[in-house]
Design a protein around this motif. Structure first.
Motif, PDB file in Angstrom:
ATOM      1  N   GLU A  79     -25.902  28.497  -2.451  1.00 59.22           N
ATOM      2  CA  GLU A  79     -24.472  28.478  -2.818  1.00 59.22           C
ATOM      3  C   GLU A  79     -23.863  29.879  -2.639  1.00 59.22           C
ATOM      4  O   GLU A  79     -22.750  30.029  -2.127  1.00 59.22           O
ATOM      5  CB  GLU A  79     -24.297  28.033  -4.274  1.00 59.22           C
ATOM      6  N   VAL A  80     -24.617  30.900  -3.065  1.00 59.61           N
ATOM      7  CA  VAL A  80     -24.131  32.275  -2.935  1.00 59.61           C
ATOM      8  C   VAL A  80     -23.918  32.600  -1.463  1.00 59.61           C
ATOM      9  O   VAL A  80     -22.886  33.175  -1.069  1.00 59.61           O
ATOM     10  CB  VAL A  80     -25.137  33.264  -3.566  1.00 59.61           C
ATOM     11  N   LYS A  81     -24.865  32.184  -0.617  1.00 61.25           N
ATOM     12  CA  LYS A  81     -24.754  32.508   0.813  1.00 61.25           C
ATOM     13  C   LYS A  81     -23.525  31.854   1.426  1.00 61.25           C
ATOM     14  O   LYS A  81     -22.806  32.468   2.211  1.00 61.25           O
ATOM     15  CB  LYS A  81     -26.022  32.070   1.549  1.00 61.25           C
ATOM     16  N   VAL A  82     -23.287  30.600   1.061  1.00 67.28           N
ATOM     17  CA  VAL A  82     -22.110  29.909   1.609  1.00 67.28           C
ATOM     18  C   VAL A  82     -20.829  30.571   1.096  1.00 67.28           C
ATOM     19  O   VAL A  82     -19.875  30.772   1.863  1.00 67.28           O
ATOM     20  CB  VAL A  82     -22.149  28.401   1.265  1.00 67.28           C
ATOM     21  N   LEU A  83     -20.816  30.956  -0.169  1.00 62.72           N
ATOM     22  CA  LEU A  83     -19.629  31.647  -0.703  1.00 62.72           C
ATOM     23  C   LEU A  83     -19.377  32.940   0.062  1.00 62.72           C
ATOM     24  O   LEU A  83     -18.230  33.280   0.377  1.00 62.72           O
ATOM     25  CB  LEU A  83     -19.822  31.970  -2.190  1.00 62.72           C
ATOM     26  N   GLN A  86      -5.244  18.329   2.930  1.00 58.82           N
ATOM     27  CA  GLN A  86      -5.951  18.760   4.157  1.00 58.82           C
ATOM     28  C   GLN A  86      -7.442  18.855   3.863  1.00 58.82           C
ATOM     29  O   GLN A  86      -7.837  18.925   2.715  1.00 58.82           O
ATOM     30  CB  GLN A  86      -5.464  20.153   4.581  1.00 58.82           C
ATOM     31  N   ASP A  87      -8.237  18.888   4.953  1.00 60.42           N
ATOM     32  CA  ASP A  87      -9.679  19.008   4.721  1.00 60.42           C
ATOM     33  C   ASP A  87     -10.111  20.456   4.920  1.00 60.42           C
ATOM     34  O   ASP A  87     -11.042  20.750   5.642  1.00 60.42           O
ATOM     35  CB  ASP A  87     -10.447  18.050   5.641  1.00 60.42           C
ATOM     36  N   LEU A  88      -9.388  21.371   4.289  1.00 67.40           N
ATOM     37  CA  LEU A  88      -9.695  22.794   4.464  1.00 67.40           C
ATOM     38  C   LEU A  88     -10.168  23.406   3.145  1.00 67.40           C
ATOM     39  O   LEU A  88      -9.529  23.199   2.112  1.00 67.40           O
ATOM     40  CB  LEU A  88      -8.442  23.552   4.939  1.00 67.40           C
ATOM     41  N   PHE A  89     -11.258  24.130   3.208  1.00 60.02           N
ATOM     42  CA  PHE A  89     -11.771  24.802   2.013  1.00 60.02           C
ATOM     43  C   PHE A  89     -11.284  26.239   1.985  1.00 60.02           C
ATOM     44  O   PHE A  89     -11.128  26.864   3.024  1.00 60.02           O
ATOM     45  CB  PHE A  89     -13.305  24.867   2.032  1.00 60.02           C
ATOM     46  N   ARG A  90     -11.119  26.760   0.765  1.00 54.24           N
ATOM     47  CA  ARG A  90     -10.774  28.174   0.680  1.00 54.24           C
ATOM     48  C   ARG A  90     -11.237  28.726  -0.662  1.00 54.24           C
ATOM     49  O   ARG A  90     -11.564  27.970  -1.586  1.00 54.24           O
ATOM     50  CB  ARG A  90      -9.263  28.382   0.841  1.00 54.24           C
ATOM     51  N   LEU A  91     -11.250  30.039  -0.745  1.00 53.24           N
ATOM     52  CA  LEU A  91     -11.608  30.703  -2.003  1.00 53.24           C
ATOM     53  C   LEU A  91     -10.346  31.284  -2.625  1.00 53.24           C
ATOM     54  O   LEU A  91      -9.492  31.793  -1.912  1.00 53.24           O
ATOM     55  CB  LEU A  91     -12.559  31.881  -1.737  1.00 53.24           C
ATOM     56  N   GLN A  92     -10.270  31.245  -3.942  1.00 43.70           N
ATOM     57  CA  GLN A  92      -9.177  31.958  -4.616  1.00 43.70           C
ATOM     58  C   GLN A  92      -9.410  33.450  -4.408  1.00 43.70           C
ATOM     59  O   GLN A  92     -10.563  33.892  -4.315  1.00 43.70           O
ATOM     60  CB  GLN A  92      -9.220  31.685  -6.112  1.00 43.70           C
ATOM     61  N   PRO A  93      -8.328  34.257  -4.385  1.00 48.85           N
ATOM     62  CA  PRO A  93      -8.503  35.698  -4.147  1.00 48.85           C
ATOM     63  C   PRO A  93      -9.478  36.339  -5.137  1.00 48.85           C
ATOM     64  O   PRO A  93     -10.292  37.176  -4.747  1.00 48.85           O
ATOM     65  CB  PRO A  93      -7.096  36.264  -4.355  1.00 48.85           C
ATOM     66  N   VAL A  94      -9.410  35.903  -6.381  1.00 48.99           N
ATOM     67  CA  VAL A  94     -10.273  36.498  -7.398  1.00 48.99           C
ATOM     68  C   VAL A  94     -11.749  36.182  -7.121  1.00 48.99           C
ATOM     69  O   VAL A  94     -12.625  37.040  -7.231  1.00 48.99           O
ATOM     70  CB  VAL A  94      -9.866  35.954  -8.795  1.00 48.99           C
ATOM     71  N   ILE A  95     -12.001  34.949  -6.711  1.00 44.06           N
ATOM     72  CA  ILE A  95     -13.380  34.539  -6.428  1.00 44.06           C
ATOM     73  C   ILE A  95     -13.889  35.298  -5.197  1.00 44.06           C
ATOM     74  O   ILE A  95     -15.026  35.771  -5.148  1.00 44.06           O
ATOM     75  CB  ILE A  95     -13.468  33.012  -6.147  1.00 44.06           C
ATOM     76  N   ARG A  96     -13.015  35.442  -4.192  1.00 46.25           N
ATOM     77  CA  ARG A  96     -13.404  36.147  -2.968  1.00 46.25           C
ATOM     78  C   ARG A  96     -13.761  37.601  -3.289  1.00 46.25           C
ATOM     79  O   ARG A  96     -14.804  38.102  -2.877  1.00 46.25           O
ATOM     80  CB  ARG A  96     -12.246  36.079  -1.960  1.00 46.25           C
ATOM     81  N   LYS A  97     -12.882  38.212  -4.068  1.00 44.24           N
ATOM     82  CA  LYS A  97     -13.108  39.622  -4.414  1.00 44.24           C
ATOM     83  C   LYS A  97     -14.460  39.787  -5.138  1.00 44.24           C
ATOM     84  O   LYS A  97     -15.255  40.665  -4.824  1.00 44.24           O
ATOM     85  CB  LYS A  97     -11.951  40.073  -5.324  1.00 44.24           C
ATOM     86  N   TYR A  98     -14.705  38.892  -6.077  1.00 47.59           N
ATOM     87  CA  TYR A  98     -15.923  39.021  -6.863  1.00 47.59           C
ATOM     88  C   TYR A  98     -17.162  38.747  -5.980  1.00 47.59           C
ATOM     89  O   TYR A  98     -18.167  39.449  -6.060  1.00 47.59           O
ATOM     90  CB  TYR A  98     -15.894  38.053  -8.057  1.00 47.59           C
ATOM     91  N   THR A  99     -17.040  37.744  -5.108  1.00 43.33           N
ATOM     92  CA  THR A  99     -18.164  37.409  -4.220  1.00 43.33           C
ATOM     93  C   THR A  99     -18.519  38.619  -3.366  1.00 43.33           C
ATOM     94  O   THR A  99     -19.688  39.002  -3.246  1.00 43.33           O
ATOM     95  CB  THR A  99     -17.782  36.233  -3.285  1.00 43.33           C
ATOM     96  N   ILE A 100     -17.498  39.241  -2.780  1.00 42.57           N
ATOM     97  CA  ILE A 100     -17.755  40.386  -1.893  1.00 42.57           C
ATOM     98  C   ILE A 100     -18.366  41.529  -2.693  1.00 42.57           C
ATOM     99  O   ILE A 100     -19.381  42.108  -2.309  1.00 42.57           O
ATOM    100  CB  ILE A 100     -16.443  40.818  -1.186  1.00 42.57           C
TER     101      ILE A 100
END
Ligand SMILES: Nc1ncnc2c1ncn2[C@@H]1O[C@H](COP(=O)(O)OP(=O)(O)OP(=O)(O)O)[C@@H](O)[C@H]1O
Ligand SMILES: [Mg+2]
Length: 441
Positions: A368-372, A419-433
């Motif tokens: 899951e972490v890798k996909v994120l 739509q069939d599009l996935f995305r990350l919220q900015p906060v989740i993206r920031k934390y993941t990176i």
């Protein structure tokens, strides 16, 4: 009754009454009192003064008396327990033991938080009220990411529809009680233990609980069931020793009764989606961020300035009330309340929200972490097929599907509406990176 059963019964009653387990000294006093020893003897064997042992002992008997609705003392507790044991062993037909329906509405809100400051959510409350009051749903699950307002919404909802119920009981699973302890307490509350001969530890608590839910119209709100979900596995599996909660939810969903069980979770238990597709009276509600108007009320309370600039700030945190309360405090402290100056820094500041995210991310599997991480690097809404083609991971389509479902069940990825599009919220993206991407790339 043997000592082990007596101690278990005492521990469960104590926990139900105080929400704490008895101390080691209380257990020792119980053990020695069970053996018929005097307080003097117990004090000697426990290396304490007589008066201290008497004080701790009488506290113990007082708590047990209050829980059992009957005076319990050092002399009488064995007899009282025996009485309960007898009624418990003849409890194979629990229906005969339940009291007649009474009309008085009783409420136990436990440790439910105060929701006097609560903005917006009109649509959510209207829809949920309709499900519960008009459609008579038996099981309603509220999902959403950390801090999105699940607990607050559940309290507000319960308060708004209280007149539709004979009993309201709120419990959090923070302390992860076993299902037996949890249901025993619920059953006693619903059926008013003072007036019944209910066994102290029912042999089939799930069936008895469902009977109680059919006897009275109850609203049972269970908050934070992610506490009993497994970490380090794909979303939706119960922790070892807590799988029977899943059975309870299934029975509450499938069997006929006149109550409603509402629970909140940041993780969707696997069986719920299936039940919701098959049974009309089972529904789940995904809670999103606050509307712009509701979110603005939080910023007004925080006394931020330049109201016209607030829109981008609210959007950056996707209307998450916890983030808005926390980050706006930083904006006041460091930027004189100006969101525009804060946004000019160009960073998605996490501040104290990081703690909430950390808890959510600690639950993830490696894949899951890798996909994120991949989604964070791609940084734009992407379809399943494009993601599968672009992803630099050696996983099959079906594994990727499972992982995306799991991440969506944890509210960590969003699907663009229609739509069939996935995305990350900015906060989740920031934390993941910040936390993972350097490591995994
Ligand atoms: N509608 C609202 N209006 C104002 N504040 C809100 C609202 N909803 C939630 N909050 C505030 O946001 C914070 C987080 O809310 P809450 O605890 O209900 O979220 P949660 O989703 O249950 O979080 P967790 O995932 O940690 O259990 C709390 O301080 C709460 O008071
Ligand atoms: Mg909560």
């Amino acid at each position: 009754m043997d000592f082990k059963t007596a101690l278990e019964f005492a521990e469960e009653s104590f926990l139900a009454e105080t929400k704490k387990s008895p101390t080691d000294l209380q257990k020792k006093i119980f053990e020695k009192a069970f053996e018929g020893k005097t307080y003097e003897k117990i004090a000697e064997e426990c290396n304490c003064t007589d008066s201290y042992v008497k004080e701790v002992g009488s506290d113990l008997w007082r708590i047990l008396s209050s829980k059992l609705g009957k005076r319990v003392s050092k002399k009488s507790f064995r007899n009282v327990f025996e009485e309960y044991d007898r009624s418990s062993s003849s409890a194979t037909q629990p229906t005969t033991k339940l009291p007649e329906v009474e009309t008085r509405c009783r409420q136990d809100w436990g440790e439910a938080p105060d929701v006097s400051i609560f903005y917006g959510r009109t649509e959510e409350l209207t829809e949920l009220r309709r499900w519960i009051v008009a459609d008579k749903c038996r099981l309603v699950a509220l999902f959403g990411m950390g801090g999105i307002g699940k607990t607050s919404l559940a309290v507000k909802l319960g308060k708004q529809i209280q007149n539709d119920f004979d009993r309201i009981i709120w419990r959090s699973l923070d302390r992860t009680p076993s299902l037996n302890i949890f249901l025993t307490e619920i059953i006693k509350f619903i059926c008013n233990e003072q007036e019944t001969n209910l066994p102290p530890t029912p042999s089939d608590p799930i069936s008895l609980a469902i009977e109680c839910l059919n006897l009275h119209r109850c609203l049972l709100i269970i908050d934070g069931i992610e506490a009993i979900m497994e970490t380090g596995k794909l979303a939706g599996k119960y922790r070892e020793g807590y799988q029977d909660y899943g059975k309870f939810f299934q029975k509450a969903a499938q069997l006929n009764h006149k109550s409603c069980v509402v629970f909140t979770s940041s993780e969707k238990p696997q069986e719920i989606s299936l039940l919701a597709t098959r049974i009309r009276q089972v529904r789940f509600y995904k809670i999103g961020g606050l509307t712009n108007e509701a979110a603005k009320q939080i910023l007004l309370d925080r006394e931020l300035v330049e109201e016209k600039e607030w829109h981008d700030f609210i959007e950056r945190y996707e209307g998450n009330p916890l983030a808005l309360w926390m980050i706006s405090a930083t904006v006041v402290n460091l930027f004189a309340g100006k969101t525009s100056d804060f946004l000019k820094t160009g960073t998605v500041f996490l501040g104290q929200v990081e703690g909430v995210l950390c808890e959510m991310f600690d639950r993830l599997t490696d894949v899951e972490v890798k996909v994120l991480c991949q989604l964070a690097v791609i940084n734009q809404p992407i379809s399943f097929s494009r993601l599968r083609d672009e992803i630099s991971l050696d996983i099959s389509s079906s594994v990727l599907m499972n992982v995306l479902e799991s991440l969506s069940g944890r509210s960590l990825i969003e699907t663009e509406v229609g739509q069939d599009l996935f995305r990350l919220q900015p906060v989740i993206r920031k934390y993941t990176i910040a936390r993972f991407c350097q490591i995994s790339s």
